[in-house]
Motif scaffolding. Structure first.
Motif, PDB file in Angstrom:
ATOM      1  N   LYS A 162       0.836  -1.207   0.000  1.00 12.87           N
ATOM      2  CA  LYS A 162       0.000   0.000   0.000  1.00 12.87           C
ATOM      3  C   LYS A 162       0.871   1.258   0.000  1.00 12.87           C
ATOM      4  O   LYS A 162       0.594   2.225  -0.710  1.00 12.87           O
ATOM      5  CB  LYS A 162      -0.917   0.031   1.230  1.00 12.87           C
ATOM      6  N   GLN A 163       1.924   1.219   0.798  1.00 12.33           N
ATOM      7  CA  GLN A 163       2.838   2.364   0.876  1.00 12.33           C
ATOM      8  C   GLN A 163       3.523   2.588  -0.472  1.00 12.33           C
ATOM      9  O   GLN A 163       3.675   3.713  -0.921  1.00 12.33           O
ATOM     10  CB  GLN A 163       3.888   2.127   1.977  1.00 12.33           C
ATOM     11  N   GLU A 207       2.298   1.830  -3.407  1.00 12.07           N
ATOM     12  CA  GLU A 207       1.301   2.388  -4.327  1.00 12.07           C
ATOM     13  C   GLU A 207       1.137   3.896  -4.109  1.00 12.07           C
ATOM     14  O   GLU A 207       1.048   4.679  -5.057  1.00 12.07           O
ATOM     15  CB  GLU A 207      -0.044   1.690  -4.132  1.00 12.07           C
ATOM     16  N   LYS A 208       1.096   4.323  -2.844  1.00 13.23           N
ATOM     17  CA  LYS A 208       0.967   5.754  -2.531  1.00 13.23           C
ATOM     18  C   LYS A 208       2.152   6.542  -3.068  1.00 13.23           C
ATOM     19  O   LYS A 208       2.001   7.619  -3.650  1.00 13.23           O
ATOM     20  CB  LYS A 208       0.883   5.971  -1.011  1.00 13.23           C
ATOM     21  N   THR A 209       3.336   6.006  -2.876  1.00  8.96           N
ATOM     22  CA  THR A 209       4.548   6.687  -3.342  1.00  8.96           C
ATOM     23  C   THR A 209       4.547   6.783  -4.860  1.00  8.96           C
ATOM     24  O   THR A 209       4.909   7.823  -5.426  1.00  8.96           O
ATOM     25  CB  THR A 209       5.794   5.929  -2.863  1.00  8.96           C
ATOM     26  N   LYS A 216       1.965   6.904  -6.833  1.00  8.73           N
ATOM     27  CA  LYS A 216       0.967   7.900  -7.223  1.00  8.73           C
ATOM     28  C   LYS A 216       1.544   9.297  -7.094  1.00  8.73           C
ATOM     29  O   LYS A 216       1.367  10.150  -7.960  1.00  8.73           O
ATOM     30  CB  LYS A 216      -0.280   7.780  -6.338  1.00  8.73           C
TER      31      LYS A 216
END
Length: 159
Positions: free
Chosen positions: A25-26, A28-30, A32
């Motif tokens: 998840k982390q 994916e955020k980075t 984005k």
């Protein structure tokens, strides 16, 4: 097919599964945030028509080394400049036990009192001051009962 040594089979342990999910998840955020185009900086709305360049330079504080301490400019001789010897001043010396001096315009009554005490060894009962039209300060120094203004004036050299 099950593994012979454990009863759960080939499933991963629950703690390792949660850590892997959080890491993905982390990631994916980075990704984005990296792909996102940077927004243009919004200009501040100016309220006046004159542009004032912002002051960005701050000079380091300079410590000044002084060779000798500052001289006190209000010493007794600069406070009391001269005694007045006019007719009205003589009348005050004789009748009211009062001496009249021209003083520094910046001198206060307390400074005049201490200067008179240092220079002439007399104590003052009261001091009245006025600033003359020519800009000099005149001080009326009323002496205490134990001092006589005539004697002090003779000692100074007025009379």
């Amino acid at each position: 097919t099950k593994c012979g040594s454990c009863s759960t089979g080939n499933k991963m342990a629950p703690k390792a599964d949660k850590a892997a999910a959080a890491a993905s998840k982390q990631a994916e955020k980075t990704a984005k945030a990296v792909k996102k185009t940077p927004t243009a900086k919004k200009n501040k709305i100016r309220t006046s028509c004159r542009f004032r360049r912002p002051k960005t330079f701050s000079a380091p504080k300079q410590t000044v080394k002084i060779a000798c301490p500052k001289r006190n400019k209000m010493d007794p001789h600069s406070i009391i400049q001269l005694p007045l010897t006019t007719e009205s001043a003589m009348k005050k010396i004789e009748e009211i036990n009062t001496l009249v001096f021209l003083c520094n315009p910046r001198a206060s009554k307390n400074q005049i009192r201490t200067a008179v005490k240092k220079l002439h060894d007399i104590t003052c009962a009261k001091i009245n001051t006025l600033i003359r039209p020519d800009g000099t300060k005149k001080a009326y120094v009323k002496l205490t009962e134990d001092h006589d203004a005539l004697d002090v004036a003779n000692k100074i050299g007025i009379i």
